[in-house]
Design a protein around this motif. Structure first.
Motif, short mmCIF file in Angstrom:
data_model
loop_
_atom_site.label_atom_id
_atom_site.label_comp_id
_atom_site.label_asym_id
_atom_site.label_seq_id
_atom_site.Cartn_x
_atom_site.Cartn_y
_atom_site.Cartn_z
N GLY A 1 29.94 -86.40 24.21
CA GLY A 1 29.55 -85.06 24.64
C GLY A 1 28.37 -84.50 23.85
N ILE A 2 27.75 -83.49 24.41
CA ILE A 2 26.61 -82.80 23.80
C ILE A 2 26.80 -81.31 23.99
CG2 ILE A 2 24.10 -82.47 23.80
CD1 ILE A 2 23.88 -85.17 25.23
N LYS A 3 26.53 -80.55 22.93
CA LYS A 3 26.47 -79.10 23.05
C LYS A 3 25.12 -78.65 22.52
CE LYS A 3 29.98 -76.54 22.15
NZ LYS A 3 30.97 -75.49 21.90
N LEU A 4 24.38 -77.90 23.34
CA LEU A 4 23.07 -77.37 22.95
C LEU A 4 23.18 -75.86 22.84
CD1 LEU A 4 21.05 -79.45 25.55
CD2 LEU A 4 21.13 -79.90 23.10
N MET A 5 22.63 -75.30 21.77
CA MET A 5 22.70 -73.86 21.56
C MET A 5 21.31 -73.30 21.32
SD MET A 5 26.14 -73.65 19.18
CE MET A 5 25.82 -75.20 18.32
N GLY A 6 20.97 -72.26 22.07
CA GLY A 6 19.70 -71.58 21.89
C GLY A 6 19.93 -70.19 21.30
N PHE A 7 18.94 -69.70 20.56
CA PHE A 7 19.08 -68.44 19.84
C PHE A 7 17.85 -67.56 20.07
CE2 PHE A 7 21.17 -71.87 17.63
CZ PHE A 7 22.47 -71.40 17.51
N GLU A 8 18.06 -66.28 19.89
CA GLU A 8 16.97 -65.33 20.12
C GLU A 8 15.87 -65.44 19.08
OE1 GLU A 8 16.53 -60.50 20.44
OE2 GLU A 8 18.37 -61.44 21.13
N ASP A 9 16.25 -65.66 17.81
CA ASP A 9 15.25 -65.64 16.73
C ASP A 9 15.36 -66.83 15.80
OD1 ASP A 9 17.65 -64.98 15.63
OD2 ASP A 9 16.99 -63.13 14.67
N ALA A 10 15.84 -67.96 16.31
CA ALA A 10 15.96 -69.16 15.49
C ALA A 10 15.80 -70.39 16.38
CB ALA A 10 17.31 -69.19 14.78
N PRO A 11 15.40 -71.53 15.81
CA PRO A 11 15.25 -72.75 16.61
C PRO A 11 16.59 -73.20 17.19
CG PRO A 11 14.15 -72.96 14.48
CD PRO A 11 14.99 -71.72 14.41
N PRO A 12 16.56 -73.97 18.27
CA PRO A 12 17.80 -74.44 18.90
C PRO A 12 18.52 -75.48 18.05
CG PRO A 12 15.91 -75.46 19.94
CD PRO A 12 15.36 -74.45 19.00
N LEU A 13 19.81 -75.65 18.34
CA LEU A 13 20.65 -76.63 17.65
C LEU A 13 21.34 -77.50 18.69
CD1 LEU A 13 22.45 -74.33 15.03
CD2 LEU A 13 20.58 -75.92 14.57
N ALA A 14 21.67 -78.72 18.26
CA ALA A 14 22.50 -79.61 19.07
C ALA A 14 23.72 -79.99 18.25
CB ALA A 14 21.72 -80.86 19.47
N TYR A 15 24.87 -80.04 18.89
CA TYR A 15 26.11 -80.39 18.20
C TYR A 15 26.75 -81.58 18.90
CZ TYR A 15 30.82 -80.10 16.26
OH TYR A 15 32.01 -80.40 15.65
N LEU A 16 27.10 -82.59 18.11
CA LEU A 16 27.77 -83.79 18.61
C LEU A 16 29.11 -83.89 17.90
CD1 LEU A 16 24.76 -86.25 18.22
CD2 LEU A 16 25.29 -84.80 20.17
N GLU A 17 30.17 -84.15 18.67
CA GLU A 17 31.51 -84.16 18.10
C GLU A 17 32.21 -85.46 18.41
OE1 GLU A 17 35.16 -80.99 17.56
OE2 GLU A 17 34.11 -81.03 19.46
N GLY A 18 32.93 -85.98 17.41
CA GLY A 18 33.77 -87.16 17.57
C GLY A 18 35.17 -86.84 17.12
N LEU A 19 35.98 -87.85 16.91
CA LEU A 19 37.38 -87.67 16.51
C LEU A 19 37.42 -87.20 15.06
CD1 LEU A 19 40.34 -87.93 17.33
CD2 LEU A 19 40.28 -90.29 16.55
N GLY A 20 37.65 -85.90 14.86
CA GLY A 20 37.71 -85.35 13.52
C GLY A 20 36.39 -85.25 12.81
N THR A 21 35.30 -85.41 13.54
CA THR A 21 33.97 -85.33 12.94
C THR A 21 33.07 -84.48 13.83
OG1 THR A 21 33.11 -87.31 14.08
CG2 THR A 21 34.20 -87.64 11.95
N GLY A 22 32.02 -83.95 13.23
CA GLY A 22 31.04 -83.18 13.99
C GLY A 22 29.71 -83.20 13.27
N GLN A 23 28.64 -83.16 14.03
CA GLN A 23 27.30 -83.21 13.44
C GLN A 23 26.42 -82.19 14.13
OE1 GLN A 23 25.58 -87.12 13.59
NE2 GLN A 23 23.62 -86.47 12.74
N LEU A 24 25.84 -81.30 13.33
CA LEU A 24 24.93 -80.28 13.83
C LEU A 24 23.51 -80.73 13.55
CD1 LEU A 24 25.46 -77.54 15.23
CD2 LEU A 24 25.19 -76.45 13.01
N GLU A 25 22.69 -80.82 14.60
CA GLU A 25 21.32 -81.31 14.48
C GLU A 25 20.33 -80.16 14.65
OE1 GLU A 25 20.19 -84.22 13.74
OE2 GLU A 25 21.86 -85.62 14.04
#
Length: 279
Positions: free
Chosen positions: A212-236
């Motif tokens: 899966g992929i989660k993309l987050m956009g913000f009003e006053d900051a650069p966007p982020l991507a979040y990748l999640e696995g079994l008991g793990t997560g990584q914010l890019e």
């Protein structure tokens, strides 16, 4: 001149800490890139700290105090900004999600947390922790349902989710509970609160088969991507990496059914569960 006061943990500590960081950095005449260099992070990461979309970890705080001459202020106060009711691997992503203006997600296995019903969430947590005490499961469910209040606002954040057909076909909980979960999803679509598409099995191989992929956009900051696995997560936050995940999401979305076709499929599968006539 007196230094900055310690932060009150009850008043959005990450946002206050970020505002103090911006003030201290600008006072020293440093750009975000210049402050990030000795920390071995990007200028955009510093921008996200200042905007409150990323949490300041103790190792960064101590080094920032040293560079900006803030007398241990950030190291003392970063503890308030790292407290969370969410699991460690998801805490930072959940906090960023809460201030995002747009959330786009490809969900390969489960209905996204923001769209889950109470019985659906409870069945998931019980499956994850089959021997946990009931009060532990209650706390996890309550935290997940609290996240859903993000959607109480009628217009923001924009939520656009692409569900793999497996999300609809895998029964979570009892048939009636699964029907309720899908009907809730359909109701959010009919109210024009979210955009939902289904990626059918017939689409075959696609760009996000690894997860899966989660993309987050913000009003006053650069966007982020979040990748999640079994008991793990990584914010890019690396711009090139986030851009690559944005393309991946766009490719998946292009292969999915239209929103109208997707709603019809969601409603049809919900009806099957309601009548215990599962595929």
């Amino acid at each position: 001149m007196p230094g900055p006061k310690d932060l009150d943990p009850s008043s959005s500590p990450r946002a206050l800490l970020g505002a103090e960081l911006r003030h201290a950095r600008e006072k020293e005449g440093l750009t975000q890139e210049e402050l990030g260099r000795p920390l071995f992070v990007s200028g955009s990461f510093i921008g996200q700290l200042e905007a409150g979309t990323r949490r300041m970890m103790p190792e960064y705080a101590a080094k920032i105090d040293e560079i900006l001459g803030t007398g241990g202020f950030f190291e003392r106060n970063c503890k308030a900004s790292t407290k969370s009711k969410y699991p460690d691997h998801f805490a930072e992503a959940a906090e960023a999600e809460a201030i995002a203006t747009a959330i786009k997600e490809y969900a390969p296995l489960l209905i996204p947390g923001l769209l889950q019903t109470e019985p659906y969430a409870r069945a998931i947590f019980r499956a994850y922790q089959p021997t946990a005490a009931e009060e532990v499961i209650d706390e996890l469910v309550a935290a997940r349902l609290e996240r859903a209040h993000l959607l109480d606002d009628p217009t923001k954040p924009l939520l656009w989710t692409v569900l793999d057909e497996a999300v609809l076909r895998r029964k979570v909980g009892e048939p009636a509970e699964m029907a309720q979960a899908l009907n809730h999803l359909a109701a959010m679509v009919r109210r024009h609160r979210i955009i939902a598409q289904v990626l059918p099995f017939g689409a075959g191989a696609h760009a996000a088969m690894d997860g899966g992929i989660k993309l987050m956009g913000f009003e006053d900051a650069p966007p982020l991507a979040y990748l999640e696995g079994l008991g793990t997560g990584q914010l890019e936050d690396d711009p090139a990496t986030v851009a690559r995940y944005e393309l991946t999401y766009d490719l998946v979305r292009a292969m999915a059914l239209s929103p109208k076709e997707s709603l019809a499929l969601i409603a049809s599968v919900a009806e099957d569960y309601a009548h215990e006539n599962q595929p």
